[in-house]
Design an enzyme around this catalytic site. Structure first.
Site, PDB file in Angstrom:
ATOM      1  N   LYS A 144       0.840  -1.192   0.000  1.00 60.53           N
ATOM      2  CA  LYS A 144       0.000   0.000   0.000  1.00 60.53           C
ATOM      3  C   LYS A 144       0.881   1.250   0.000  1.00 60.53           C
ATOM      4  O   LYS A 144       2.093   1.174   0.212  1.00 60.53           O
ATOM      5  CB  LYS A 144      -0.921  -0.004   1.225  1.00 60.53           C
ATOM      6  CG  LYS A 144      -0.200   0.046   2.562  1.00 60.53           C
ATOM      7  CD  LYS A 144      -1.177   0.016   3.713  1.00 60.53           C
ATOM      8  CE  LYS A 144      -0.429   0.073   5.044  1.00 60.53           C
ATOM      9  NZ  LYS A 144      -1.335   0.106   6.209  1.00 60.53           N
TER      10      LYS A 144
ATOM     11  N   TYR B  82      17.264  29.241   9.598  1.00 68.59           N
ATOM     12  CA  TYR B  82      16.074  29.986  10.017  1.00 68.59           C
ATOM     13  C   TYR B  82      15.884  29.900  11.531  1.00 68.59           C
ATOM     14  O   TYR B  82      15.958  28.829  12.128  1.00 68.59           O
ATOM     15  CB  TYR B  82      14.830  29.414   9.335  1.00 68.59           C
ATOM     16  CG  TYR B  82      14.751  29.697   7.852  1.00 68.59           C
ATOM     17  CD1 TYR B  82      14.648  31.003   7.382  1.00 68.59           C
ATOM     18  CD2 TYR B  82      14.774  28.651   6.937  1.00 68.59           C
ATOM     19  CE1 TYR B  82      14.562  31.256   6.014  1.00 68.59           C
ATOM     20  CE2 TYR B  82      14.692  28.897   5.572  1.00 68.59           C
ATOM     21  CZ  TYR B  82      14.594  30.209   5.121  1.00 68.59           C
ATOM     22  OH  TYR B  82      14.521  30.461   3.769  1.00 68.59           O
TER      23      TYR B  82
END
Length: 356
Positions: free
Chosen positions: A35, A253
């Site tokens: 899956k 950042y």
């Protein structure tokens, strides 16, 4: 390939891991769970490497059709069953096995015009409280299904919420026994954790997923260290920039990292837009030229920064392993507060994949 980030998928490792599954559950047949596009590895790329499996288990009709159109003739199981009554036309055409977990699905089967009986996995709610009939409902559901001419073989199916726990199957198995009381019906219960650690739940078919791809169902790579399982996916990149920091300099950042002394760092071409976890903190393991080091500073969209103190020889073009053979995907996932499943599935389309 202009940007140096890429992933590799190791076909031999997949075949090897399937063999490990067979050793762990020698008396059971194997549904290889593919899956989510084979857990992010690419179903079209990997299914032939798993061709020695007894069947494939997945969710999407499109993926089932891809397998049939590619030449797969052995069983395919739809783990969540069908979502609309009209899906039964495709289940019939492509000869798929479907789970049944709701009364509306039984009604749809009763009303369907099928060319041949369809095999059914009757799903029992083992206490996880997602899909499935409660134990006191299961026998009535079985009797309804058994009475339908459009239904072929029926197998009892369940899933477990806490199979990583040594005692996690005690109550769920009691519920399943109540559901199956008096029924002569085969069973498919075992996920990856059960396949490795709960032989009492192997029964007729096991359904391994994450262990086929070489990661741990518990999220702790040490739990599978002695199994012989091999990582299938490796995420690679290179150092594309260098910086020399002075004491107190910030990185990235928000300046989530500040140098405590003079320090040399490398900039790696990989970020959260490639599938690397954005929340990976300072200290997340990474390998540069085969030397273990760590991420420092915030992960940005396209880059991460790493400490080069342990590898002074590193420079522009040095090889980086974000996860794979040396850096276990479970280690990265644990550091980032997630699981290896998510990292595999999160690999983004812009990352080229090499099959080896």
């Amino acid at each position: 390939m202009s940007r140096p980030v890429f992933a590799t998928v190791d076909q031999q490792a997949l075949r090897h891991n399937l063999a490990i599954v067979r050793q762990a559950a020698p008396g059971a047949r194997v549904w290889s769970v593919v899956k989510a596009n084979a857990y992010g590895h690419g179903l079209a790329r990997v299914w032939e490497s798993l061709a020695q499996t007894d069947g494939f288990a997945l969710l999407n009709m499109e993926e089932a059709i891809l397998l049939r159109d590619s030449g797969w003739r052995k069983p395919i199981l739809l783990l969540e069953g069908f979502f609309h009554a009209e899906d039964l036309e495709l289940i019939d055409r492509y000869r798929l096995t479907t789970s049944v977990h709701s009364n509306w699905q039984i009604k749809a089967l009763a009303e369907a015009q099928l060319s041949a009986p369809v095999d059914i996995y009757l799903k029992v709610n083992s206490g996880m409280n997602r899909l499935g009939f409660r134990p006191e409902q299961a026998q009535a559901a079985y009797k309804k299904l058994r009475a339908l001419p459009g239904v072929g073989d029926i197998m009892l199916m369940a899933h477990f919420a806490d199979a990583e726990n040594p005692d996690g199957l005690i109550e769920p198995l009691q519920r399943i026994e109540r559901a199956a009381e008096g029924l002569d019906i085969p069973r498919s219960l075992s996920n990856s954790a059960c396949t490795l650690w709960h032989p009492e739940a192997h029964y007729d078919w096991v359904r391994p997923g994450i262990i086929l791809y070489g990661a741990s169902p518990s999220g702790d790579w040490q739990d599978i260290a002695s199994t012989g399982l091999k990582p299938v996916m490796t995420l690679n990149s290179e150092i594309i920039g260098l910086q020399q920091l002075s004491r107190g300099d910030g990185v990235g950042y928000g300046y989530r990292y500040h140098a405590q002394q003079e320090q040399r760092i490398g900039v790696v071409a990989c970020g959260y837009a490639d599938g690397y976890p954005r929340h990976a903190p300072n200290g997340t393991p990474v390998s540069v030229d085969g030397v273990m080091t760590q991420v420092i500073g915030a992960v940005s969209m396209d880059m991460i920064t790493v400490d080069l103190t342990p590898c002074p020889q590193a420079g522009i073009g040095s090889k980086v392993e974000l996860w794979g053979e040396q850096v276990k995907i479970d280690q990265v996932a644990k550091a980032a507060g997630t699981v290896g499943y998510e990292l595999m599935c999160a690999l983004t389309p812009r990352v080229p994949v090499k099959v080896i």
